[in-house]
Design a protein around this motif. Structure first.
Motif, PDB file in Angstrom:
ATOM      1  N   VAL A   1      -2.018 -20.153   6.432  1.00 14.84           N
ATOM      2  CA  VAL A   1      -3.116 -21.041   6.040  1.00 14.84           C
ATOM      3  C   VAL A   1      -3.674 -21.768   7.255  1.00 14.84           C
ATOM      4  CG1 VAL A   1      -3.639 -23.175   4.784  1.00 14.84           C
ATOM      5  CG2 VAL A   1      -2.391 -21.324   3.644  1.00 14.84           C
ATOM      6  N   ARG A   2      -2.792 -22.227   8.126  1.00 11.65           N
ATOM      7  CA  ARG A   2      -3.247 -22.952   9.328  1.00 11.65           C
ATOM      8  C   ARG A   2      -4.098 -22.063  10.228  1.00 11.65           C
ATOM      9  NH1 ARG A   2      -1.309 -23.093  14.345  1.00 11.65           N
ATOM     10  NH2 ARG A   2       0.656 -22.061  13.763  1.00 11.65           N
TER      11      ARG A   2
ATOM     12  N   ARG B   1       7.592 -20.814   2.428  1.00 11.39           N
ATOM     13  CA  ARG B   1       6.650 -21.905   2.667  1.00 11.39           C
ATOM     14  C   ARG B   1       6.195 -21.938   4.124  1.00 11.39           C
ATOM     15  NH1 ARG B   1       5.154 -26.357   0.121  1.00 11.39           N
ATOM     16  NH2 ARG B   1       6.768 -26.118  -1.489  1.00 11.39           N
ATOM     17  N   ALA B   2       7.134 -21.789   5.060  1.00  8.67           N
ATOM     18  CA  ALA B   2       6.778 -21.835   6.478  1.00  8.67           C
ATOM     19  C   ALA B   2       5.807 -20.721   6.827  1.00  8.67           C
ATOM     20  CB  ALA B   2       8.039 -21.733   7.335  1.00  8.67           C
ATOM     21  N   GLN B   3       6.033 -19.538   6.264  1.00 11.63           N
ATOM     22  CA  GLN B   3       5.172 -18.401   6.572  1.00 11.63           C
ATOM     23  C   GLN B   3       3.786 -18.567   5.943  1.00 11.63           C
ATOM     24  OE1 GLN B   3       7.293 -14.478   6.525  1.00 11.63           O
ATOM     25  NE2 GLN B   3       9.054 -15.722   5.903  1.00 11.63           N
ATOM     26  N   LEU B   4       3.753 -19.077   4.718  1.00  9.98           N
ATOM     27  CA  LEU B   4       2.469 -19.282   4.065  1.00  9.98           C
ATOM     28  C   LEU B   4       1.696 -20.417   4.737  1.00  9.98           C
ATOM     29  CD1 LEU B   4       0.531 -18.532   1.823  1.00  9.98           C
ATOM     30  CD2 LEU B   4       1.814 -20.008   0.261  1.00  9.98           C
TER      31      LEU B   4
ATOM     32  N   VAL C   1       9.711 -22.493  -5.205  1.00  9.36           N
ATOM     33  CA  VAL C   1      10.216 -21.192  -4.745  1.00  9.36           C
ATOM     34  C   VAL C   1       9.894 -20.974  -3.266  1.00  9.36           C
ATOM     35  CG1 VAL C   1       9.926 -18.687  -5.033  1.00  9.36           C
ATOM     36  CG2 VAL C   1      10.154 -20.162  -7.037  1.00  9.36           C
ATOM     37  N   LEU C   2       8.832 -21.600  -2.781  1.00 13.64           N
ATOM     38  CA  LEU C   2       8.430 -21.402  -1.388  1.00 13.64           C
ATOM     39  C   LEU C   2       9.488 -21.890  -0.399  1.00 13.64           C
ATOM     40  CD1 LEU C   2       4.669 -22.485  -1.462  1.00 13.64           C
ATOM     41  CD2 LEU C   2       5.599 -20.165  -1.515  1.00 13.64           C
TER      42      LEU C   2
END
Length: 313
Positions: free
Chosen positions: A125-126, A118-121, A148-149
């Motif tokens: 996105v940012r 999640r942190a990487q995605l 799952v993220l």
């Protein structure tokens, strides 16, 4: 124009030793391909034939000892960009992730091990995502349960990691998706799921390049196919036509080697890319009485189909 990327006579050489004195690797030679929006092109061939080099060349990620010639023109809304001559600043700020998304081989190895998916995605996105992009929505479009993220890469199965890679590739809403051997190491159900996701991307208007040695997967989902041998494209055309009636003996050999073919391997071995013969590099592996072999690199074009080194049959 429906074409998203036009590759014209692209060649890649790696100089070994000082100024190539220890040899030259002819990784790709005069490759010409067109990626169209809404279609998937499968680039197939044995491992080591130069397929994956094209990904690095298009993204400007070749090592310092590489030399390129030719053109690779990205047809972007703001104007055409030749990826072969674009500056690192242009590639980093405007192309990678934003116009061209990459689905890498062995996706888990491309994720930062100490950060959750999640942190990487969310960071991706940012940095490059269109305004209003929602991480959970992006995950669901890539076939991931958002829960799952919150896992770390070592907690992801191979299929989960690959779907995270799909989400990362789609984060910037690129026009072109490059999938470089995305099914390596996956079992057949996961292979089918991965290539199915790529087909969905093409159906949604993306131009998709699937680089693979898995002909069964390519045959299932590709709209177009290009067959690479010893750094050159030896046959290309609509996938259904090429797979149903291959003209080049190398293409026939690849299909015959499949379990649903005759399960017969191609005799001999590909040439080393430091010692690729002039003319038809496949000559040493075919019946020398083959009347279709020209003995050189002559290219024949019939309609949408192309064959090199051998006459259409």
């Amino acid at each position: 124009m429906n074409d998203a990327l036009t590759i014209d006579d692209l060649s890649v050489r790696f100089l070994l030793g000082r100024k190539g004195k220890a040899g030259v690797v002819r990784a790709a030679s005069e490759v010409s391909l067109t990626l169209a929006r809404g279609r998937m092109l499968a680039l197939v061939g044995e491992s080591g034939c130069g397929k994956s080099v094209l990904t690095s060349a298009l993204l400007g990620l070749l090592p310092a000892n590489a030399q390129t010639r030719g053109r690779a023109v990205l047809h972007a809304p703001g104007g055409d960009v030749d990826l072969c001559t674009a500056t690192e600043r242009t590639l980093a700020q405007h192309i990678r992730g934003r116009r061209i998304g990459l689905v890498p081989q062995s996706a888990a190895g491309h994720l930062t091990p100490v950060r959750t998916a999640r942190a990487q995605l969310a960071e991706t996105v940012r940095l490059i995502g269109p305004p209003g992009t929602d991480v959970d929505d992006l995950a669901e479009r890539a076939g991931i349960d958002p829960a799952v993220l919150d896992r770390y890469p070592h907690e992801l199965s191979g299929g989960m990691a690959q779907r995270v890679a799909f989400a990362l590739a789609m984060a910037g809403d690129p026009d072109v998706i490059l999938a470089d051997e995305p099914t390596t190491g996956l079992d057949r159900p996961l292979v089918d799921r991965v290539v199915g996701q790529l087909a969905t991307m093409a159906d949604n208007g993306k131009a998709v390049l699937l680089i693979t040695h898995d002909l069964a997967a390519a045959r299932r989902v590709a709209d177009d196919v290009a067959v690479m041998y010893a750094g050159r494209i030896v046959e290309s055309g609509p996938a259904d036509e090429v797979f149903a009636d291959p003209w080049h003996p190398y293409t026939r050999g690849l299909l015959d080697a499949l379990p649903d073919g005759t399960f017969t391997p191609i005799p001999g071995h590909p040439p080393e890319l430091t010692n690729v013969p002039d003319g038809c590099a496949f000559c040493a592996r075919v019946d020398h009485d083959d009347p279709t072999c020209t003995g050189d690199a002559t290219v024949f074009t019939v309609g949408e189909r192309m064959i090199a080194g051998h006459r259409p049959c």
